[in-house]
Design an enzyme around this catalytic site. Structure first.
Site, PDB file in Angstrom:
ATOM      1  N   PRO A 197      16.210 -82.145  -5.649  1.00  0.00           N
ATOM      2  CA  PRO A 197      15.722 -83.433  -6.186  1.00  0.00           C
ATOM      3  C   PRO A 197      14.243 -83.334  -6.006  1.00  0.00           C
ATOM      4  O   PRO A 197      13.636 -84.543  -6.601  1.00  0.00           O
ATOM      5  CB  PRO A 197      15.967 -84.417  -5.177  1.00  0.00           C
ATOM      6  CG  PRO A 197      16.392 -83.846  -3.794  1.00  0.00           C
ATOM      7  CD  PRO A 197      16.800 -82.439  -4.231  1.00  0.00           C
ATOM      8  N   GLY A 198      13.520 -82.579  -5.672  1.00  0.00           N
ATOM      9  CA  GLY A 198      12.151 -82.349  -5.999  1.00  0.00           C
ATOM     10  C   GLY A 198      11.159 -82.458  -4.498  1.00  0.00           C
ATOM     11  O   GLY A 198      10.001 -82.278  -4.514  1.00  0.00           O
ATOM     12  N   GLY A 199      11.729 -82.073  -3.338  1.00  0.00           N
ATOM     13  CA  GLY A 199      10.937 -81.906  -2.033  1.00  0.00           C
ATOM     14  C   GLY A 199       9.774 -80.826  -2.282  1.00  0.00           C
ATOM     15  O   GLY A 199       8.738 -81.202  -1.507  1.00  0.00           O
ATOM     16  N   ASP A 253      13.986 -72.953  -3.584  1.00  0.00           N
ATOM     17  CA  ASP A 253      15.243 -73.388  -2.446  1.00  0.00           C
ATOM     18  C   ASP A 253      16.339 -73.596  -3.135  1.00  0.00           C
ATOM     19  O   ASP A 253      17.361 -74.373  -2.906  1.00  0.00           O
ATOM     20  CB  ASP A 253      14.698 -74.658  -2.068  1.00  0.00           C
ATOM     21  CG  ASP A 253      15.197 -75.087  -0.514  1.00  0.00           C
ATOM     22  OD1 ASP A 253      15.571 -74.064   0.129  1.00  0.00           O
ATOM     23  OD2 ASP A 253      15.377 -76.180  -0.408  1.00  0.00           O
ATOM     24  N   LYS A 282      20.018 -68.647   1.545  1.00  0.00           N
ATOM     25  CA  LYS A 282      21.011 -69.422   1.893  1.00  0.00           C
ATOM     26  C   LYS A 282      22.248 -68.521   2.163  1.00  0.00           C
ATOM     27  O   LYS A 282      22.827 -68.051   0.989  1.00  0.00           O
ATOM     28  CB  LYS A 282      20.929 -70.556   0.980  1.00  0.00           C
ATOM     29  CG  LYS A 282      19.926 -71.616   0.730  1.00  0.00           C
ATOM     30  CD  LYS A 282      20.212 -72.432  -0.203  1.00  0.00           C
ATOM     31  CE  LYS A 282      18.864 -73.595  -0.414  1.00  0.00           C
ATOM     32  NZ  LYS A 282      18.768 -74.382   0.732  1.00  0.00           N
TER      33      LYS A 282
END
Length: 320
Positions: A197-199, A253, A282
């Site tokens: 979402p844009g962190g 990410d 991940k």
């Protein structure tokens, strides 16, 4: 993160025995991963909870939250004697207790306090030397004045922003940038893959960089509206780095299998268009040690488990 190449020698207290070994503090919950990375239990001298003592000089250990670079032991007759010995070496020490916990805490109480205030990003990491110590038994002190992390036990903590970013993932990028001592600069160009979402886009835009955020899912509207943020709705893996021209930073990410991230990174490296990389590796149910080793072996690469990583590693490669 790596320690300096040629750190100054630190004198030992009288009566101390250097161990000709290195102590690795496993990231919380990842002792098994660290042991595999170090070659298995047959390659280590002792294991004290999360603290692994292995013969020889420091070796790459991504799953170590902190590395005690020059461990030594010292017989101590009392709590006061242990504290005096530590103070004779340097001011700042962090206790990682593995035995005799109450007694070890009393030793720590007799040492100068070390600031536990969270860091206000983008302030630099602490520069004062910070050692680590423990008691192996009532009368045996284990310590190292030099450690790989400037944070106690490798636990980087920040003054969190609970209003701006759309998720807590931004803390991973804050930590990675703080540990490597480099940030996107005003006017630099950042490509953020798997951005939604844009962190991470929020971090780079807040530093003044121009951000191309790439994801099949849209950004949080507040992040999309930030100055300098351009959103492209497509797969991070479909993007051709050659078509973008020079890029200062690639941040990623994205949720994917580690082998797919390796291929993505290799494609970007082959393009020669990007200077600096920060990517999250991940893992699924099992840790893919083969891919982790492949990522670590890429020229100029660093691989580390950050305090804000979960079952993940952070891969960094910094240019000039």
């Amino acid at each position: 993160m790596p320690a300096p190449d040629e750190p100054p020698a630190v004198p030992l207290p009288e009566g101390a025995t250097p161990l000709d070994a290195t102590a690795y503090l496993a990231a919380e919950g990842y002792l098994d991963e660290l042991l595999v990375e170090l070659g298995g239990t047959r390659e280590v001298r002792a294991v004290y909870g999360r603290l692994v003592l292995a013969d020889g000089p420091p070796r790459p250990a991504a799953w170590a939250a902190n590395v005690w670079l020059d461990p030594w032991t010292l017989p101590v007759a009392s709590i006061n004697a242990a504290a005096r010995a530590l103070r004779s070496v340097q001011r700042n020490w962090a206790l990682h207790s593995v035995a005799c916990h109450r007694r070890a805490a009393l030793v720590a109480q007799k040492l100068p306090s070390v600031s536990a205030r969270p860091l206000a990003f983008p302030a630099p990491a602490p520069r004062a030397p910070l050692g680590s110590f423990s008691l192996l038994d009532e009368h045996t002190l284990l310590a190292s004045a030099r450690c790989s992390s400037p944070f106690p036990h490798g636990e980087a903590r920040f003054v969190e922003d609970r209003q701006g970013p759309p998720s807590r993932a931004y803390l991973k990028l804050w930590e990675a940038l703080t540990r490597c001592g480099r940030h996107p600069q005003p006017g630099q160009r950042v490509v953020d893959l798997g951005a939604s979402p844009g962190g991470w886009s929020w971090v780079s835009a807040g530093l003044g960089a121009s951000v191309l955020a790439v994801d099949k899912a849209p950004l949080d509207p507040a992040v999309a509206a930030l100055p300098g943020v351009e959103q492209r709705i497509e797969s991070a893996f479909a993007l051709d780095p050659a078509e973008l021209g020079p890029v200062d930073w690639m941040t990623c990410d994205v949720i994917c299998y580690p082998s797919r991230l390796l291929s993505l990174v290799q494609r970007w490296l082959e393009s020669g268009n990007c200077s600096h990389f920060v990517c999250t590796v991940k893992f699924q149910a099992e840790t893919d040690h083969d891919v982790a080793r492949a990522l670590a072996s890429l020229p100029g690469a660093q691989l580390a488990h950050l305090h804000h990583n979960k079952h993940e590693l952070t891969w960094l490669r910094l240019g000039n």
